[in-house]
Structure formats: C-alpha cells, structure tokens
Design a protein around this motif. Structure first.
Motif, PDB file in Angstrom:
ATOM      1  N   THR A  19       0.832  -1.208   0.000  1.00 47.27           N
ATOM      2  CA  THR A  19       0.000   0.000   0.000  1.00 47.27           C
ATOM      3  C   THR A  19       0.864   1.255   0.000  1.00 47.27           C
ATOM      4  OG1 THR A  19      -1.768  -1.168   1.143  1.00 47.27           O
ATOM      5  CG2 THR A  19      -1.817   1.233   1.251  1.00 47.27           C
ATOM      6  N   VAL A  20       1.937   1.255   0.768  1.00 44.37           N
ATOM      7  CA  VAL A  20       2.860   2.394   0.788  1.00 44.37           C
ATOM      8  C   VAL A  20       3.423   2.625  -0.616  1.00 44.37           C
ATOM      9  CG1 VAL A  20       5.052   3.248   1.704  1.00 44.37           C
ATOM     10  CG2 VAL A  20       3.425   2.084   3.218  1.00 44.37           C
ATOM     11  N   CYS A  21       3.815   1.550  -1.292  1.00 46.45           N
ATOM     12  CA  CYS A  21       4.353   1.671  -2.655  1.00 46.45           C
ATOM     13  C   CYS A  21       3.307   2.215  -3.623  1.00 46.45           C
ATOM     14  CB  CYS A  21       4.861   0.315  -3.142  1.00 46.45           C
ATOM     15  SG  CYS A  21       6.373  -0.228  -2.350  1.00 46.45           S
ATOM     16  N   ARG A  22       2.111   1.690  -3.528  1.00 50.75           N
ATOM     17  CA  ARG A  22       1.042   2.127  -4.438  1.00 50.75           C
ATOM     18  C   ARG A  22       0.743   3.609  -4.257  1.00 50.75           C
ATOM     19  NH1 ARG A  22      -2.363  -1.731  -3.256  1.00 50.75           N
ATOM     20  NH2 ARG A  22      -3.518  -0.549  -1.705  1.00 50.75           N
ATOM     21  N   ARG A  23       0.644   4.057  -3.037  1.00 51.78           N
ATOM     22  CA  ARG A  23       0.343   5.475  -2.785  1.00 51.78           C
ATOM     23  C   ARG A  23       1.509   6.376  -3.163  1.00 51.78           C
ATOM     24  NH1 ARG A  23      -3.206   4.812   2.749  1.00 51.78           N
ATOM     25  NH2 ARG A  23      -4.971   3.866   1.683  1.00 51.78           N
ATOM     26  N   HIS A  32       4.448  14.462 -11.600  1.00 50.06           N
ATOM     27  CA  HIS A  32       5.148  14.577 -12.878  1.00 50.06           C
ATOM     28  C   HIS A  32       4.173  14.704 -14.054  1.00 50.06           C
ATOM     29  CE1 HIS A  32       9.325  14.215 -11.666  1.00 50.06           C
ATOM     30  NE2 HIS A  32       8.934  13.344 -10.768  1.00 50.06           N
ATOM     31  N   GLY A  33       2.902  14.941 -13.770  1.00 57.20           N
ATOM     32  CA  GLY A  33       1.925  15.184 -14.827  1.00 57.20           C
ATOM     33  C   GLY A  33       1.528  13.946 -15.616  1.00 57.20           C
ATOM     34  N   LEU A  34       1.648  12.773 -15.019  1.00 55.30           N
ATOM     35  CA  LEU A  34       1.338  11.523 -15.714  1.00 55.30           C
ATOM     36  C   LEU A  34       0.113  10.845 -15.107  1.00 55.30           C
ATOM     37  CD1 LEU A  34       5.004  10.265 -16.066  1.00 55.30           C
ATOM     38  CD2 LEU A  34       3.553  11.250 -17.869  1.00 55.30           C
ATOM     39  N   ILE A  35      -0.891  11.636 -14.765  1.00 56.90           N
ATOM     40  CA  ILE A  35      -2.096  11.126 -14.115  1.00 56.90           C
ATOM     41  C   ILE A  35      -2.799  10.064 -14.966  1.00 56.90           C
ATOM     42  CG2 ILE A  35      -3.649  12.938 -14.935  1.00 56.90           C
ATOM     43  CD1 ILE A  35      -3.668  11.502 -11.392  1.00 56.90           C
ATOM     44  N   SER A  36      -2.668  10.140 -16.281  1.00 53.55           N
ATOM     45  CA  SER A  36      -3.330   9.153 -17.143  1.00 53.55           C
ATOM     46  C   SER A  36      -2.754   7.745 -16.972  1.00 53.55           C
ATOM     47  CB  SER A  36      -3.240   9.583 -18.608  1.00 53.55           C
ATOM     48  OG  SER A  36      -1.887   9.590 -19.037  1.00 53.55           O
ATOM     49  N   LEU A  37      -1.568   7.635 -16.420  1.00 55.77           N
ATOM     50  CA  LEU A  37      -0.942   6.322 -16.214  1.00 55.77           C
ATOM     51  C   LEU A  37      -1.180   5.741 -14.825  1.00 55.77           C
ATOM     52  CD1 LEU A  37       2.589   6.802 -17.830  1.00 55.77           C
ATOM     53  CD2 LEU A  37       0.535   5.824 -18.854  1.00 55.77           C
ATOM     54  N   VAL A  38      -1.733   6.553 -13.925  1.00 57.99           N
ATOM     55  CA  VAL A  38      -1.769   6.170 -12.512  1.00 57.99           C
ATOM     56  C   VAL A  38      -2.482   4.842 -12.270  1.00 57.99           C
ATOM     57  CG1 VAL A  38      -2.724   6.799 -10.254  1.00 57.99           C
ATOM     58  CG2 VAL A  38      -1.444   8.472 -11.572  1.00 57.99           C
ATOM     59  N   ASP A  39      -3.674   4.654 -12.786  1.00 56.15           N
ATOM     60  CA  ASP A  39      -4.427   3.432 -12.475  1.00 56.15           C
ATOM     61  C   ASP A  39      -3.695   2.180 -12.956  1.00 56.15           C
ATOM     62  OD1 ASP A  39      -6.424   4.876 -11.230  1.00 56.15           O
ATOM     63  OD2 ASP A  39      -7.673   4.986 -13.040  1.00 56.15           O
ATOM     64  N   THR A  40      -3.219   2.194 -14.185  1.00 55.43           N
ATOM     65  CA  THR A  40      -2.498   1.041 -14.718  1.00 55.43           C
ATOM     66  C   THR A  40      -1.185   0.838 -13.980  1.00 55.43           C
ATOM     67  OG1 THR A  40      -3.502   1.374 -16.891  1.00 55.43           O
ATOM     68  CG2 THR A  40      -1.523   0.005 -16.803  1.00 55.43           C
ATOM     69  N   ALA A  41      -0.463   1.919 -13.738  1.00 53.85           N
ATOM     70  CA  ALA A  41       0.823   1.816 -13.035  1.00 53.85           C
ATOM     71  C   ALA A  41       0.637   1.273 -11.625  1.00 53.85           C
ATOM     72  CB  ALA A  41       1.508   3.176 -13.001  1.00 53.85           C
ATOM     73  N   GLU A  42      -0.412   1.709 -10.927  1.00 51.92           N
ATOM     74  CA  GLU A  42      -0.684   1.184  -9.585  1.00 51.92           C
ATOM     75  C   GLU A  42      -0.948  -0.311  -9.620  1.00 51.92           C
ATOM     76  OE1 GLU A  42      -3.949   3.519  -8.024  1.00 51.92           O
ATOM     77  OE2 GLU A  42      -2.579   4.450  -6.588  1.00 51.92           O
ATOM     78  N   LEU A  43      -1.738  -0.765 -10.575  1.00 54.03           N
ATOM     79  CA  LEU A  43      -2.018  -2.191 -10.707  1.00 54.03           C
ATOM     80  C   LEU A  43      -0.724  -2.967 -10.934  1.00 54.03           C
ATOM     81  CD1 LEU A  43      -3.964  -4.626 -11.106  1.00 54.03           C
ATOM     82  CD2 LEU A  43      -4.026  -3.983 -13.530  1.00 54.03           C
ATOM     83  N   ALA A  45       2.469  -2.052 -10.329  1.00 56.80           N
ATOM     84  CA  ALA A  45       3.360  -1.990  -9.168  1.00 56.80           C
ATOM     85  C   ALA A  45       2.849  -2.877  -8.038  1.00 56.80           C
ATOM     86  CB  ALA A  45       3.506  -0.547  -8.692  1.00 56.80           C
ATOM     87  N   THR A  46       1.541  -2.903  -7.828  1.00 54.12           N
ATOM     88  CA  THR A  46       0.972  -3.753  -6.789  1.00 54.12           C
ATOM     89  C   THR A  46       1.305  -5.210  -7.043  1.00 54.12           C
ATOM     90  OG1 THR A  46      -0.825  -2.207  -6.347  1.00 54.12           O
ATOM     91  CG2 THR A  46      -1.193  -4.506  -5.704  1.00 54.12           C
ATOM     92  N   GLU A  47       1.157  -5.653  -8.276  1.00 52.93           N
ATOM     93  CA  GLU A  47       1.465  -7.046  -8.605  1.00 52.93           C
ATOM     94  C   GLU A  47       2.955  -7.345  -8.418  1.00 52.93           C
ATOM     95  OE1 GLU A  47      -0.737  -9.274  -8.883  1.00 52.93           O
ATOM     96  OE2 GLU A  47      -2.409  -7.879  -9.010  1.00 52.93           O
ATOM     97  N   LEU A  48       3.813  -6.468  -8.908  1.00 55.32           N
ATOM     98  CA  LEU A  48       5.256  -6.704  -8.807  1.00 55.32           C
ATOM     99  C   LEU A  48       5.733  -6.689  -7.355  1.00 55.32           C
ATOM    100  CD1 LEU A  48       6.557  -4.564 -11.808  1.00 55.32           C
ATOM    101  CD2 LEU A  48       6.146  -7.039 -11.743  1.00 55.32           C
ATOM    102  N   VAL A  49       5.306  -5.691  -6.596  1.00 51.56           N
ATOM    103  CA  VAL A  49       5.771  -5.565  -5.215  1.00 51.56           C
ATOM    104  C   VAL A  49       5.167  -6.653  -4.335  1.00 51.56           C
ATOM    105  CG1 VAL A  49       5.775  -4.078  -3.169  1.00 51.56           C
ATOM    106  CG2 VAL A  49       6.256  -3.106  -5.423  1.00 51.56           C
TER     107      VAL A  49
END
Length: 135
Positions: A19-23, A32-43, A45-49
């Motif tokens: 959860t710390v990593c995801r947040r 960094h202005g990449l809000i369009s990537l947030v949902d996919t990137a969180e998914l 990162a959650t799987e990898l971590v």
C-alpha cells in the motif's frame, strides 16, 4: 523531450508496504503530470511488489523512472535470484483463486516486461520490471 527522473523506495518484507508503494507511485506520477498512467501503473506496481514481498523473506524495493524517450519503467527488486514463475494468461486462472494472476496482469497491461538478476544490500536478487509509454 520528456524530463527524466528516478525514484527508489526500499521496503521491509511486510504486505503493508504494498500500500505504501502504491500510494507513493500515485504521488510520483501525479506530480510529474502523468495522471493518465496512474491506475495502470498502480495495478502493475501492486502485482510486482506483492510478489516480491510474498515470495521472498528479505527486503524489497520499488523503482520508478521515466526515460528520455518518455517510457515509465516500474520495477520491483527482491532478494530471491530465481526467475519468476512464467506468467499465466488471466483467462486460465479461476475467479476464486487469489494467486496466479500477477504476472498475467502485468503481461496484459504493460507494453513490455521482463526480469534480470540484480544485487542490492549486498544480496543477490532480481528485478522484475515493466514499461508503460507515457506519450
């Protein structure tokens, strides 16, 4: 030309660290202005971590960076040098199963993924990583 940046968050072997990593990742990408990537990137990162924390006994790390080409690279380091299990297609994993989907989701959602041997904290280990195009 996109700016380049690189963040590494070292975490203990504790599922709460996912959860710390995801947040933290959400904050980095938003700033960094990449809000369009947030949902996919969180998914991703959650799987990898979560794999790094669940399947090893040592510390782990989340690394997030943007390359000069505009690619966002997300990687999880852990202390186990063994390669990850081959990803299973998401369709082949039953809905009631809690395990087995992680790398299948990474394959389905990332532009590229892979793994490589690595060393941190003086221990052998590996990085499992994926890429998302920011543009």
């Amino acid at each position: 030309m996109p700016e380049t940046w690189d963040y590494t968050l070292y975490i203990p072997n504790d599922l709460r660290a996912v959860t710390v990593c995801r947040r933290t990742l959400r904050l980095i990408l938003t700033l960094h202005g990449l809000i369009s990537l947030v949902d996919t990137a969180e998914l991703l990162a959650t799987e990898l971590v979560s794999n790094a924390v669940r399947h090893t006994k040592g510390p782990a790390a989340l690394r997030v960076r943007q390359t000069v080409e505009g690619v966002v690279w997300i990687g999880a380091w852990d202390t186990d040098p063994a390669p990850p299990e081959p990803p299973q297609p998401c369709a082949s994993v039953g809905e009631s199963e809690e395990a087995g989907r992680g790398l299948g989701l990474v394959v389905a959602c990332a532009d590229y993924w892979g793994w490589q041997p690595s060393a941190r904290f003086g221990n052998r280990g590996k990085y499992v990583w994926c890429e998302l195009a920011a543009a």
